[in-house]
Design a protein around this motif. Structure first.
Motif, PDB file in Angstrom:
ATOM      1  N   ILE A 147      -6.846  -8.540  -9.538  1.00  0.00           N
ATOM      2  CA  ILE A 147      -6.561  -7.200 -10.062  1.00  0.00           C
ATOM      3  C   ILE A 147      -5.162  -7.171 -10.685  1.00  0.00           C
ATOM      4  N   GLU A 158       0.800  -1.227   0.000  1.00  0.00           N
ATOM      5  CA  GLU A 158       0.000   0.000   0.000  1.00  0.00           C
ATOM      6  C   GLU A 158       0.831   1.275   0.000  1.00  0.00           C
ATOM      7  N   SER A 194      -3.517   0.467  -5.603  1.00  0.00           N
ATOM      8  CA  SER A 194      -4.546   1.458  -5.292  1.00  0.00           C
ATOM      9  C   SER A 194      -4.335   1.949  -3.874  1.00  0.00           C
ATOM     10  N   MET A 200      -8.647 -10.717  -3.941  1.00  0.00           N
ATOM     11  CA  MET A 200      -9.006  -9.752  -4.973  1.00  0.00           C
ATOM     12  C   MET A 200      -7.756  -9.121  -5.586  1.00  0.00           C
ATOM     13  N   VAL A 201      -6.742  -8.875  -4.774  1.00  0.00           N
ATOM     14  CA  VAL A 201      -5.500  -8.282  -5.281  1.00  0.00           C
ATOM     15  C   VAL A 201      -4.881  -9.186  -6.346  1.00  0.00           C
ATOM     16  N   THR A 251      -7.929  -0.490   0.122  1.00  0.00           N
ATOM     17  CA  THR A 251      -7.553  -1.808   0.615  1.00  0.00           C
ATOM     18  C   THR A 251      -8.463  -2.856  -0.027  1.00  0.00           C
ATOM     19  N   PHE A 252      -7.852  -3.926  -0.533  1.00  0.00           N
ATOM     20  CA  PHE A 252      -8.589  -5.036  -1.124  1.00  0.00           C
ATOM     21  C   PHE A 252      -8.228  -6.318  -0.399  1.00  0.00           C
ATOM     22  N   SER A 253      -9.105  -7.311  -0.489  1.00  0.00           N
ATOM     23  CA  SER A 253      -8.766  -8.626   0.054  1.00  0.00           C
ATOM     24  C   SER A 253      -7.582  -9.174  -0.748  1.00  0.00           C
TER      25      SER A 253
END
Length: 157
Positions: A137, A75, A125, A133-134, A128-130
């Motif tokens: 993506i 992040e 990004s 999901m990352v 915050t994504f799980s």
């Protein structure tokens, strides 16, 4: 050059597994790509966040070869547009001799040893994504970058 996505923990949701598989299959047309899954740690209830990061970090570092260029998906990393990411990958294909390894850490992030061993960090990004999901993506953006570099119509600027 080969691109490796190194991830901690398996993906449980079948729809993510299927979508990641779709993009992985598409990538095979452009570049050698492999996703390496480090199994979830066992008996983590008795471990602090720090201890869990250390154990996961040890497992991550065991997968890294001396000639690898390791990039953490973090992040606090540098953010790119899709076009800029494509340019970044193009530069890396000329500069990295063997494996460009992107790493997605566990739920608490990376150990200090992993940060120290990495070459750089990028962020997908500020959101915050799980972790599941990352993965999706990232492989989609990797595929998008390949189509941009090959002037194919998948990406519309």
């Amino acid at each position: 050059m080969k691109i490796v996505l190194l991830v901690v923990g398996k993906t449980d949701a079948s729809y993510f597994v299927e979508a990641v598989r779709e993009y992985t299959n598409r990538l095979a047309h452009y570049i050698p790509f492999e996703m390496v899954v480090i199994p979830d740690l066992k008996n983590v209830r008795n471990l602090s966040e720090s201890q869990q990061k250390e154990k996961e970090g040890d497992l991550i570092l065991k997968q890294i070869q001396p000639s690898d260029y390791m990039v953490l998906l973090d992040e606090r990393g540098k953010m790119f547009s899709s076009l800029d990411f494509a340019s970044y990958l193009e530069r890396k294909t000329h500069a990295v001799p063997k494996r460009l390894v992107f790493v997605i850490g566990g739920p608490y992030g990376f150990s200090e040893a992993v940060y120290a061993a990495s070459s750089e960090r990028i962020s997908l990004s500020p959101m915050t994504f799980s972790h599941q999901m990352v993965r999706l993506i990232f492989v989609e953006q990797l595929y998008r970058a390949m189509t941009i570099l090959h002037n194919e119509p998948y990406h519309h600027a």
